[in-house]
Design a protein around this motif. Structure first.
Motif: not given
Length: 199
Positions: A179-193
């Motif tokens: 599942v292509l669900d993450s990017s470095g930008f999303e993980h660092v600047f936006v956040g994930e759950s």
């Protein structure tokens, strides 16, 4: 032998061949292998230079509330109020880099079990953000440093690598599904759950 390592690194990193970063030991060994000419002092100097540029180039009025102090492992919330208490939003949005950053904030599904669905508009926003920040003194200094250390060939190669590192999607859902669900930008600047936990 060292120039051969730099050539190999550049081939792997700049020209898009995948590198196995499956565990932290391999990451450390990889960077030790390729960056033996980057000293701790080099890193301290460039970090200080970038920090100084940030202080000079971004003058924003703000106040923060650090809240209470907790011990490691504590589950109690000693800081129920917002960290950022006051910020001059007009001043903040006067910076081109911030204006290019803000549209990226709604481009992501925070749940790592859901594949990202990137529209052309979102990819255009990513391109615009990279182009805008590459004009800042901070990123120009970063590019010059990496070029001087033979990490990238030039600023164009740095821009390509930055876009790949920040915006290329990868799988981190923790299941056997791809599942292509993450990017470095999303993980660092936006956040994930993941499983209702912020990761």
């Amino acid at each position: 032998w060292f120039p051969e390592k730099i050539v190999k690194f550049c081939q792997n990193w700049i020209f898009g061949q995948k590198i196995d970063f499956s565990n932290s030991v391999s990451i450390v060994n990889y960077f030790d292998y390729y960056f033996t000419d980057v000293s701790d002092n080099d890193l301290l100097e460039i970090s200080q230079k970038l920090f100084d540029l940030a202080k000079e180039d971004f003058q924003i009025d703000y106040s923060i509330n650090l809240g209470g102090q907790v011990n490691v492992g504590s589950n109690s919330d000693k800081s129920p109020e917002k960290l950022l208490q006051k910020v001059d939003e007009a001043q903040l949005e006067s910076y081109e880099s911030i204006k290019a950053f803000l549209p990226l904030m709604d481009n992501y599904d925070p749940d790592v079990l859901h594949a990202e669905d990137r529209s052309q508009e979102e990819m255009n926003e990513e391109d615009n953000f990279i182009q805008v920040i590459m004009q800042t003194r901070i990123m120009q200094e970063t590019s010059d440093f990496l070029t001087s250390k033979n990490v990238v060939q030039n600023s164009e190669a740095f821009e390509v690598k930055l876009k790949e590192l920040w915006f290329e999607l990868y799988d981190r859902d923790g299941t056997s599904a791809n599942v292509l669900d993450s990017s470095g930008f999303e993980h660092v600047f936006v956040g994930e759950s993941k499983k209702n936990q912020v990761t």
